[in-house]
Design a protein around this motif. Structure first.
Motif, PDB file in Angstrom:
ATOM      1  N   THR A 139       0.822  -1.216   0.000  1.00  0.00           N
ATOM      2  CA  THR A 139       0.000   0.000   0.000  1.00  0.00           C
ATOM      3  C   THR A 139       0.852   1.260   0.000  1.00  0.00           C
ATOM      4  N   TRP A 140       2.058   1.148   0.568  1.00  0.00           N
ATOM      5  CA  TRP A 140       2.892   2.321   0.784  1.00  0.00           C
ATOM      6  C   TRP A 140       4.283   2.122   0.200  1.00  0.00           C
ATOM      7  N   ASN A 141       4.990   3.239   0.031  1.00  0.00           N
ATOM      8  CA  ASN A 141       6.393   3.205  -0.352  1.00  0.00           C
ATOM      9  C   ASN A 141       7.255   2.997   0.889  1.00  0.00           C
ATOM     10  N   GLY A 142       8.556   2.828   0.666  1.00  0.00           N
ATOM     11  CA  GLY A 142       9.508   2.813   1.773  1.00  0.00           C
ATOM     12  C   GLY A 142       9.735   1.440   2.372  1.00  0.00           C
ATOM     13  N   GLU A 143      10.908   1.270   2.943  1.00  0.00           N
ATOM     14  CA  GLU A 143      11.304  -0.015   3.507  1.00  0.00           C
ATOM     15  C   GLU A 143      10.661  -0.288   4.856  1.00  0.00           C
ATOM     16  N   CYS A 144      10.320   0.767   5.611  1.00  0.00           N
ATOM     17  CA  CYS A 144       9.855   0.563   6.974  1.00  0.00           C
ATOM     18  C   CYS A 144       8.571  -0.269   7.026  1.00  0.00           C
ATOM     19  N   VAL A 145       7.619   0.011   6.141  1.00  0.00           N
ATOM     20  CA  VAL A 145       6.368  -0.747   6.161  1.00  0.00           C
ATOM     21  C   VAL A 145       6.602  -2.212   5.824  1.00  0.00           C
ATOM     22  N   ASN A 146       7.680  -2.518   5.111  1.00  0.00           N
ATOM     23  CA  ASN A 146       7.982  -3.906   4.781  1.00  0.00           C
ATOM     24  C   ASN A 146       8.503  -4.698   5.971  1.00  0.00           C
ATOM     25  N   THR A 147       8.823  -4.013   7.066  1.00  0.00           N
ATOM     26  CA  THR A 147       9.258  -4.705   8.280  1.00  0.00           C
ATOM     27  C   THR A 147       8.069  -5.093   9.156  1.00  0.00           C
ATOM     28  N   VAL A 148       6.856  -4.745   8.725  1.00  0.00           N
ATOM     29  CA  VAL A 148       5.665  -4.921   9.551  1.00  0.00           C
ATOM     30  C   VAL A 148       4.791  -6.036   8.994  1.00  0.00           C
ATOM     31  N   ASN A 190      -2.094   5.517  11.306  1.00  0.00           N
ATOM     32  CA  ASN A 190      -2.629   6.403  10.268  1.00  0.00           C
ATOM     33  C   ASN A 190      -2.559   5.756   8.884  1.00  0.00           C
ATOM     34  N   GLY A 191      -1.503   4.986   8.622  1.00  0.00           N
ATOM     35  CA  GLY A 191      -1.344   4.367   7.312  1.00  0.00           C
ATOM     36  C   GLY A 191      -2.133   3.101   7.123  1.00  0.00           C
ATOM     37  N   LEU A 192      -2.614   2.493   8.211  1.00  0.00           N
ATOM     38  CA  LEU A 192      -3.356   1.243   8.104  1.00  0.00           C
ATOM     39  C   LEU A 192      -4.788   1.447   7.632  1.00  0.00           C
ATOM     40  N   VAL A 193      -5.303   2.685   7.745  1.00  0.00           N
ATOM     41  CA  VAL A 193      -6.713   2.930   7.434  1.00  0.00           C
ATOM     42  C   VAL A 193      -6.841   4.154   6.530  1.00  0.00           C
ATOM     43  N   PRO A 194      -6.229   4.151   5.345  1.00  0.00           N
ATOM     44  CA  PRO A 194      -6.291   5.349   4.498  1.00  0.00           C
ATOM     45  C   PRO A 194      -7.698   5.600   3.962  1.00  0.00           C
ATOM     46  N   ARG A 195      -8.169   6.826   4.096  1.00  0.00           N
ATOM     47  CA  ARG A 195      -9.475   7.199   3.532  1.00  0.00           C
ATOM     48  C   ARG A 195      -9.389   7.415   2.021  1.00  0.00           C
ATOM     49  N   VAL A 196      -8.173   7.768   1.555  1.00  0.00           N
ATOM     50  CA  VAL A 196      -7.957   8.060   0.138  1.00  0.00           C
ATOM     51  C   VAL A 196      -6.661   7.395  -0.301  1.00  0.00           C
ATOM     52  N   ASN A 197      -6.421   7.381  -1.586  1.00  0.00           N
ATOM     53  CA  ASN A 197      -5.194   6.818  -2.138  1.00  0.00           C
ATOM     54  C   ASN A 197      -4.017   7.711  -1.743  1.00  0.00           C
ATOM     55  N   PRO A 198      -3.057   7.200  -0.947  1.00  0.00           N
ATOM     56  CA  PRO A 198      -1.949   8.050  -0.508  1.00  0.00           C
ATOM     57  C   PRO A 198      -1.011   8.468  -1.632  1.00  0.00           C
ATOM     58  N   LEU A 199      -1.143   7.861  -2.818  1.00  0.00           N
ATOM     59  CA  LEU A 199      -0.349   8.304  -3.963  1.00  0.00           C
ATOM     60  C   LEU A 199      -0.942   9.550  -4.605  1.00  0.00           C
ATOM     61  N   GLU A 200      -2.197   9.882  -4.246  1.00  0.00           N
ATOM     62  CA  GLU A 200      -2.876  11.046  -4.816  1.00  0.00           C
ATOM     63  C   GLU A 200      -3.052  12.181  -3.803  1.00  0.00           C
ATOM     64  N   ILE A 201      -3.298  11.823  -2.541  1.00  0.00           N
ATOM     65  CA  ILE A 201      -3.535  12.805  -1.484  1.00  0.00           C
ATOM     66  C   ILE A 201      -2.628  12.471  -0.301  1.00  0.00           C
ATOM     67  N   GLY A 202      -1.913  13.475   0.205  1.00  0.00           N
ATOM     68  CA  GLY A 202      -1.087  13.281   1.389  1.00  0.00           C
ATOM     69  C   GLY A 202      -1.859  13.618   2.648  1.00  0.00           C
ATOM     70  N   PHE A 203      -1.600  12.872   3.718  1.00  0.00           N
ATOM     71  CA  PHE A 203      -2.250  13.165   5.003  1.00  0.00           C
ATOM     72  C   PHE A 203      -1.313  12.793   6.155  1.00  0.00           C
ATOM     73  N   PRO A 204      -0.080  13.356   6.161  1.00  0.00           N
ATOM     74  CA  PRO A 204       0.856  13.060   7.251  1.00  0.00           C
ATOM     75  C   PRO A 204       0.384  13.660   8.568  1.00  0.00           C
ATOM     76  N   ASN A 205       0.795  13.022   9.667  1.00  0.00           N
ATOM     77  CA  ASN A 205       0.462  13.550  10.989  1.00  0.00           C
ATOM     78  C   ASN A 205       1.586  14.436  11.504  1.00  0.00           C
TER      79      ASN A 205
END
Length: 259
Positions: A139-148, A190-205
């Protein structure tokens, strides 16, 4: 598990650390995901307290995320804001590249036996074994989510109950408490329950605030999460936090919504 490093961080000195590629962020893989960094700050606050002979428990942690964190070397300074034998306020400040990136304050409280009074009205999570596996890393970019490793029961747009865990060490070769390790996964809510496609809309905390009425234990972190977007580019992610024995506290993250 596809983590390129056995740990999120390596410790170089008492106050200096280096982030490994396993911290690669979801919004920008060249920057750190904030989740492990918050776990590291929790660990250092605990260690400082114990090192001063303290016996209080971390009851809440409030983190202000002041900027992005590059993958590389940084320092952390811990200080006591309000000393006390039954209540103490402590602070950890993470500085990278000459600027403060995260400021975390924790309230440490005295503990006593209140078993006869304990209880909560928060609903239980679905059983771990019956919760479907969720491909968090796709669902997301980056290596960190791949550790989960993740399991998720989706209840609708912006609403889900999730179980997550990681086998990646927080600090290479360093033992950490269950609470610090689980705190290091909270920001994934926050990343486990995206309301929108994170590739189109950003919603960082821009912050993370957690309070525990019971110290969490075990390997799996449960998150009963609701994500809300307001009409003026501000959002809120709220979660009831669980371990495998039931609810342990609540979590909130304030969002900035950006096209």
């Amino acid at each position: 598990m596809t983590a390129s490093q056995p740990a999120y961080f390596r410790q170089l000195s008492a106050t200096t650390f280096v982030a490994t590629e396993s911290t690669g962020g979801a919004w920008n893989p060249d920057e750190q995901h904030i989740a492990p960094a918050i776990g590291l700050l929790a660990h250092l606050l605990e260690q400082d307290h114990v090192g001063r002979g303290g016996e209080l428990r971390m009851a809440s942690l409030a983190c202000d995320i002041l900027g992005v964190l590059p993958i590389g070397e940084f320092t952390v300074e811990v200080s006591v804001i309000r000393p006390g034998r039954t209540i103490e306020l402590v602070e950890a400040v993470l500085t990278a590249g000459g600027r403060v990136g995260v400021r975390a304050r924790a309230w440490m409280l005295q503990t006593a036996d209140t078993t006869g009074l304990s209880g909560t009205a928060f609903p239980d999570m679905p059983p771990l074994d019956s919760t479907p596996e969720y491909p968090f890393g796709t669902t997301w970019n980056g290596e960190c989510v791949n550790t989960v490793m993740a399991r998720r029961d989706c209840l609708g747009t912006g609403r889900a109950r999730s179980w997550i865990r990681t086998d990646t060490q927080l600090i290479e070769g360093v033992a950490v408490s269950n609470q610090a390790r689980l705190i290091g996964m909270l920001d994934f809510a926050n990343g486990l329950v995206p309301r929108v496609n994170p590739l189109e809309i950003g919603f960082p905390n821009i912050d993370l605030n957690v309070s525990f009425f019971r110290a969490p234990a075990g390997d799996w972190l449960g998150l009963d999460t609701t994500v809300s977007f307001g009409p003026d580019s501000v959002g809120l992610t709220e979660s009831v936090v669980h371990d495998e024995n039931g609810p342990v506290g609540t979590l909130s993250q304030t969002l900035t919504i950006r096209a």
